[in-house]
Structures are given as C-alpha cells and as structure tokens.
Write a protein that holds these residues in place. Structure first.
Motif, PDB file in Angstrom:
ATOM      1  N   SER A  77      47.018  49.701  46.843  1.00  0.00           N
ATOM      2  CA  SER A  77      47.628  50.049  45.561  1.00  0.00           C
ATOM      3  C   SER A  77      49.136  49.842  45.664  1.00  0.00           C
ATOM      4  O   SER A  77      49.775  50.583  46.423  1.00  0.00           O
ATOM      5  N   PRO A  78      49.708  48.858  44.974  1.00  0.00           N
ATOM      6  CA  PRO A  78      49.100  47.906  44.050  1.00  0.00           C
ATOM      7  C   PRO A  78      48.103  46.990  44.755  1.00  0.00           C
ATOM      8  O   PRO A  78      48.253  46.694  45.919  1.00  0.00           O
ATOM      9  N   SER A  79      47.136  46.573  43.943  1.00  0.00           N
ATOM     10  CA  SER A  79      45.996  45.848  44.494  1.00  0.00           C
ATOM     11  C   SER A  79      46.119  44.331  44.383  1.00  0.00           C
ATOM     12  O   SER A  79      46.630  43.800  43.412  1.00  0.00           O
ATOM     13  N   ASN A  80      45.629  43.675  45.402  1.00  0.00           N
ATOM     14  CA  ASN A  80      45.282  42.266  45.331  1.00  0.00           C
ATOM     15  C   ASN A  80      43.763  42.274  45.204  1.00  0.00           C
ATOM     16  O   ASN A  80      43.103  42.801  46.107  1.00  0.00           O
ATOM     17  N   PRO A  81      43.165  41.834  44.118  1.00  0.00           N
ATOM     18  CA  PRO A  81      43.669  40.887  43.122  1.00  0.00           C
ATOM     19  C   PRO A  81      44.098  41.488  41.773  1.00  0.00           C
ATOM     20  O   PRO A  81      44.606  40.735  40.948  1.00  0.00           O
ATOM     21  N   THR A  82      43.887  42.782  41.506  1.00  0.00           N
ATOM     22  CA  THR A  82      44.032  43.242  40.111  1.00  0.00           C
ATOM     23  C   THR A  82      45.465  43.615  39.733  1.00  0.00           C
ATOM     24  O   THR A  82      45.795  43.670  38.554  1.00  0.00           O
ATOM     25  N   VAL A  84      39.109  36.455  26.113  1.00  0.00           N
ATOM     26  CA  VAL A  84      39.664  36.730  27.446  1.00  0.00           C
ATOM     27  C   VAL A  84      40.386  38.080  27.444  1.00  0.00           C
ATOM     28  O   VAL A  84      41.156  38.368  26.521  1.00  0.00           O
ATOM     29  N   THR A  85      40.139  38.897  28.458  1.00  0.00           N
ATOM     30  CA  THR A  85      40.900  40.143  28.617  1.00  0.00           C
ATOM     31  C   THR A  85      41.619  40.084  29.951  1.00  0.00           C
ATOM     32  O   THR A  85      41.169  39.411  30.891  1.00  0.00           O
ATOM     33  N   CYS A  86      42.762  40.776  30.034  1.00  0.00           N
ATOM     34  CA  CYS A  86      43.523  40.752  31.287  1.00  0.00           C
ATOM     35  C   CYS A  86      44.306  42.057  31.426  1.00  0.00           C
ATOM     36  O   CYS A  86      45.177  42.348  30.602  1.00  0.00           O
ATOM     37  N   VAL A  87      43.969  42.832  32.423  1.00  0.00           N
ATOM     38  CA  VAL A  87      44.695  44.082  32.680  1.00  0.00           C
ATOM     39  C   VAL A  87      46.113  43.726  33.140  1.00  0.00           C
ATOM     40  O   VAL A  87      46.294  42.823  33.954  1.00  0.00           O
ATOM     41  N   TYR A 131      49.621  38.832  40.994  1.00  0.00           N
ATOM     42  CA  TYR A 131      48.396  38.163  40.563  1.00  0.00           C
ATOM     43  C   TYR A 131      48.004  38.628  39.167  1.00  0.00           C
ATOM     44  O   TYR A 131      48.232  39.788  38.813  1.00  0.00           O
ATOM     45  N   VAL A 132      47.402  37.707  38.394  1.00  0.00           N
ATOM     46  CA  VAL A 132      46.696  38.127  37.190  1.00  0.00           C
ATOM     47  C   VAL A 132      45.212  37.884  37.445  1.00  0.00           C
ATOM     48  O   VAL A 132      44.840  36.962  38.187  1.00  0.00           O
ATOM     49  N   PHE A 133      44.387  38.724  36.833  1.00  0.00           N
ATOM     50  CA  PHE A 133      42.946  38.693  37.128  1.00  0.00           C
ATOM     51  C   PHE A 133      42.184  38.764  35.811  1.00  0.00           C
ATOM     52  O   PHE A 133      41.546  39.764  35.489  1.00  0.00           O
ATOM     53  N   PRO A 134      42.269  37.675  35.009  1.00  0.00           N
ATOM     54  CA  PRO A 134      41.620  37.691  33.702  1.00  0.00           C
ATOM     55  C   PRO A 134      40.096  37.630  33.782  1.00  0.00           C
ATOM     56  O   PRO A 134      39.539  37.039  34.717  1.00  0.00           O
ATOM     57  N   GLY A 172      34.586  40.114  44.959  1.00  0.00           N
ATOM     58  CA  GLY A 172      33.514  41.025  44.558  1.00  0.00           C
ATOM     59  C   GLY A 172      33.495  41.306  43.071  1.00  0.00           C
ATOM     60  O   GLY A 172      33.048  42.373  42.647  1.00  0.00           O
ATOM     61  N   ALA A 173      33.970  40.364  42.239  1.00  0.00           N
ATOM     62  CA  ALA A 173      34.023  40.597  40.792  1.00  0.00           C
ATOM     63  C   ALA A 173      33.863  39.270  40.067  1.00  0.00           C
ATOM     64  O   ALA A 173      34.848  38.589  39.744  1.00  0.00           O
ATOM     65  N   ASP A 174      32.597  38.901  39.787  1.00  0.00           N
ATOM     66  CA  ASP A 174      32.302  37.554  39.314  1.00  0.00           C
ATOM     67  C   ASP A 174      32.767  37.266  37.877  1.00  0.00           C
ATOM     68  O   ASP A 174      32.829  36.109  37.466  1.00  0.00           O
ATOM     69  N   ASP A 175      33.114  38.307  37.115  1.00  0.00           N
ATOM     70  CA  ASP A 175      33.549  38.067  35.732  1.00  0.00           C
ATOM     71  C   ASP A 175      34.973  37.487  35.661  1.00  0.00           C
ATOM     72  O   ASP A 175      35.425  37.074  34.596  1.00  0.00           O
ATOM     73  N   PHE A 176      35.673  37.482  36.800  1.00  0.00           N
ATOM     74  CA  PHE A 176      37.117  37.212  36.780  1.00  0.00           C
ATOM     75  C   PHE A 176      37.490  35.982  37.605  1.00  0.00           C
ATOM     76  O   PHE A 176      36.707  35.511  38.415  1.00  0.00           O
ATOM     77  N   VAL A 177      38.715  35.510  37.380  1.00  0.00           N
ATOM     78  CA  VAL A 177      39.295  34.445  38.201  1.00  0.00           C
ATOM     79  C   VAL A 177      40.726  34.886  38.516  1.00  0.00           C
ATOM     80  O   VAL A 177      41.412  35.424  37.641  1.00  0.00           O
ATOM     81  N   ARG A 178      41.179  34.678  39.765  1.00  0.00           N
ATOM     82  CA  ARG A 178      42.527  35.121  40.117  1.00  0.00           C
ATOM     83  C   ARG A 178      43.538  33.971  40.105  1.00  0.00           C
ATOM     84  O   ARG A 178      43.257  32.882  40.597  1.00  0.00           O
ATOM     85  N   PHE A 179      44.701  34.261  39.519  1.00  0.00           N
ATOM     86  CA  PHE A 179      45.819  33.318  39.539  1.00  0.00           C
ATOM     87  C   PHE A 179      47.024  34.028  40.155  1.00  0.00           C
ATOM     88  O   PHE A 179      47.356  35.147  39.739  1.00  0.00           O
ATOM     89  N   SER A 180      47.679  33.395  41.104  1.00  0.00           N
ATOM     90  CA  SER A 180      48.922  33.960  41.652  1.00  0.00           C
ATOM     91  C   SER A 180      50.067  33.480  40.759  1.00  0.00           C
ATOM     92  O   SER A 180      50.132  32.299  40.418  1.00  0.00           O
ATOM     93  N   PHE A 181      50.948  34.403  40.365  1.00  0.00           N
ATOM     94  CA  PHE A 181      52.104  33.928  39.587  1.00  0.00           C
ATOM     95  C   PHE A 181      53.368  33.859  40.439  1.00  0.00           C
ATOM     96  O   PHE A 181      54.487  33.883  39.929  1.00  0.00           O
TER      97      PHE A 181
END
Ligand code: PMP
Ligand code: GLU
Length: 402
Positions: free
Chosen positions: A176-181, A318-321, A328-331, A371-380
């Motif tokens: 916390s803060p987390s990679n990937p969220t 698309v949703t993105c926390v 990282y963004v994890f949409p 471990g979260a198939d609904d999402f894709v990670r992008f590093s900014f």
C-alpha cells in the motif's frame, strides 16, 4: 531438436517467468526490430538516477570498494536505513534488524525462504504484484488469494480476509500503495489485519516500495502506526529502485525482528553473499543526501495520472480507480470481453493485451498476471506524449471491436 536429458525441478514447473519482465523484453525486441511500439509494460521510473548518487557509485569503485562486503550490507548503509525509518516514520530499528539485499524482490525471496515450511499458507490480497505467489511457491508455501473489490477502491474487507485465513496461515502481504492498482489500504483494514495477525501469530510483510510516490498529500495509514504492537511480527520491505530511479542498481532492504533478519542473512550468505558493493555506496548517497527527488518524480507523475485516468474513464464501458500512489493505472476492460476483431475474439485480459500489442502497438500487462482478469495494467512512468498517443491508439483499437 536434442531431447532434454536433465529433469527440471518441480518448483520450476510450478511458476511462470515474471510476466512484467517478459512483456517488457518482447516490447523492447519489437522496438529494436523497428516496430513503432509504445511501452507501458514494465514499472520503472523514466528518470535517470540522480547525479550525486551515480557519482557516489563511481567514487566507490575508484576507492576500491570492489570486494565482498558484510552479508547484510555495509554498516554505514544499515545505519542510514535506520535513520531514514526514524526520520520518516519515527520507527526505531537497530542495524542488526536490517538486511540490505539485491533489490526489493530479493528481500521478499529471502523472507519466504526464511519462514516457510511446505504447505504453509500466505494470504495474498488480489490484485497482487506478479511475483508474490511465485515467491511463496518457490519457498514451498501455498499462496491464498484474498479478493479485493474494485467497488471498494480495492481496499481490504475484514470479513473477506477472515474467510480466507486457516490454521495453516503463516503470513500476509500488504502493499500500500499497491502495484498494480495504486490503491491504499484504509486504517480500518489495517487494524483488522493487525488484530488477526496478533491473535494467530502471522508475519506481516509490508511491501512499502512505493511509499514515496503518493498523490494527495495525506500521510498514508501504515500498519506499524495503526497498531505498533505488530512490530515484533512485521517485516517492512523497501528499497531505492522506485524512489531514486535505481532499478538497475539492485538494492533493497528489509527491517524486522532480529531473529528473522538473522535467518534471512543465513540464506543470503549461502546464495548471493552480499549485494553489489558499489551499488551499496550509491544507495548510501541516496538515503543520506537530499530527499527531494521522489517528490520531483511524483509531481511529474500526477499530471500523467490525471490525464490517463480521465481519458480512460471517458471510454464507454471502461472503469478505472484513481490511483493514490505508485505509477500504474489498472482499468477494467471486461465490458469489451466477448467482442471480436477480424474473427479474433477477446476472451480475457491476455487476449486484450495481445490485441493492444498487435493492433495498437501498445505494450501493457494483462490483469491475469496480477490475479485480476477483468483488468489490464499500464505504467505511466513514461512521457505525456507517449501517453497521449497511446490513449488514441487504445481508443481506436477498442472502437474497432465488434
Ligand atoms: N514490490 C513491488 C510491489 C514492486 O512493484 C517491485 C518492482 N519490481 C518490487 C517489490 C521490487 O523492486 P526491486 O526488486 O526492483 O527493488
Ligand atoms: N515492479 C515492476 C513491475 O511490476 C518491475 C518489474 C518486475 O520486477 O516485475 O513492472
């Protein structure tokens, strides 16, 4: 092709290669071959290591610091780590409670080699960083995923946590803060972890590698502040890779109870001996010199984060926390699963990331790796121009799906 004569260890067959490093290698190879690839895959700052840190590394070589060092790291660096913990958090550690190792990743490896017996379970809040489950498995343990809910900004729900604990639980990961969220655990969640850990004698592994890269200005809740009584059963893991843009120097460190650090030192003495000597002097300069570098990076990252999140959320479905830390963004792209392009059906995050790479020339990491198939990670941790262009390509690729 020659038949493989040597049987490989079962443990090798149990774990995949690091997917973040694999996608990064693929993107770099495509780029080197002339493809116009925008690389959002690997998580490493796009800044150079600060000049005074590089100078300290060079000086160390010139001064002959090119030999083995003490197994847990040079005394000056362990002292500097203690001072940082005291100044930044008010936590007291003695140098004997510190192990310097070859990057944060190696610290985690040492921890689980030191504490797990076959079949021991480790709670892994999911989405998790890709290497957590394999680290546990390589030590003979069993990773147990504790699902985090996007609707709750990926905070840890105490009831869900309790539902995944068993008599075999030995430890829990916090990141916390987390990679990937990019999410941060609430005080309530940390209190629940502390209570359960105290009651059942779990080791808490607090991976704080992104602690200096946070947005919003508030001090983040930390388990050692929420419940100081857990200090005797907590290892705090940190390093200079992210905060000082030193990913290639390979220096991380752990702080915790002396008997666990001693056990980790035994593992280190029989494996890597010590972390790279000149890198330790460079890390010493990072931890004892000016501390404004992470803040400078954070100021650059915040503009990129804001743009990325806003643009992603403007895409229908698309949703993105909004990440509160890390880079990282994890949409969530699951609304697009089941659609097709040229007869190619997007079944999940692996197919989605492949599609982005092939059709948009955008490299990303599939959520399945976390471990979260609904999402894709992008590093900014890349330039605004690359992010703008990448978003145009992603939008076009999504619009082309039928
Ligand atoms: N923990 C997390 C959550 C990470 O994202 C990373 C990045 N690789 C690490 C630990 C380890 O960092 P390193 O080994 O590069 O110091
Ligand atoms: N932590 C970074 C990432 O998640 C670096 C690569 C790795 O070690 O996995 O991309």
């Amino acid at each position: 092709m020659a038949h493989d004569k040597i049987t490989l260890a079962d443990r090798v067959l149990q774990v995949p290669p690091s997917p973040t490093l694999a996608v990064n290698a693929k993107a770099k190879a495509l780029k080197a071959a002339g493809a116009d690839i925008l690389n959002f895959s690997v998580g490493e700052p796009d800044f150079d290591t600060p000049a005074h840190v590089c100078e300290a590394g060079k000086k160390a070589i010139d001064e002959g610091h090119t030999r083995y060092t003490a197994v847990p790291g040079i005394p000056e660096l362990r002292e500097a780590v203690c001072n940082r913990f005291r100044e930044d958090h008010g936590w007291e550690y003695a140098p004997e409670q510190i192990q310097v190792c070859c990057g944060g990743k190696h610290g985690l490896y040492n921890i689980f080699q030191a504490i797990l017996n076959p079949g021991d379970e480790v709670l892994v809040p999911a989405p998790y960083w890709v290497s957590y489950p394999p680290m546990v498995q390589l030590a003979g343990g069993v990773p147990v995923e504790v699902p985090l809910d996007e609707q709750m900004d990926f905070d840890l729900n105490p009831e869900t946590l309790a539902g995944h604990a068993t008599g075999r639980t030995r430890a829990i990961f916090l990141n916390s803060p987390s990679n990937p969220t990019g999410s941060v655990f609430s005080e309530r969640a940390l209190r629940a972890v502390a209570e359960m850990a105290l009651e059942h004698n779990w080791l808490i592994v607090s991976d704080d590698i992104y602690e200096t890269i946070t947005y919003g200005g508030d001090r983040l809740p930390h388990i050692l502040d929420v419940e100081p009584a857990v200090k005797d059963q907590t290892i705090v893991l940190n390093g200079v890779s992210k905060s000082f843009a030193m990913t290639g120097w390979r220096i991380g460190y752990s702080a915790g109870p002396e008997y666990i650090i001693k056990a980790m030192n035994k593992i280190q003495s029989q494996s890597t001996s010590n972390p790279c000597a000149p890198s330790q002097y460079a890390a010493l300069a990072a931890l004892t010199g000016p501390q404004d570098f992470p803040g400078m990076m954070r100021d650059a990252f915040v503009e990129r984060r804001d743009f990325f999140v806003r643009d992603l959320e403007s895409i229908e479905g698309v949703t993105c926390v909004n990440p509160r830390g890390a880079f990282y963004v994890f949409p969530n792209f699951s609304a697009y699963y089941g659609r097709s392009f040229g007869g190619r059906k997007i079944e999940g995050s692996v197919a989605m990331a492949d599609y982005f790479l092939d059709e948009a020339r955008v490299a990303s990491v599939p959520g399945a790796a976390f471990g979260a198939d609904d999402f894709v990670r992008f590093s900014f941790a890349t330039s605004m121009e690359v992010i703008r262009e990448g978003m145009e390509r992603i939008k076009a690729a999504l619009a082309a799906l039928e």
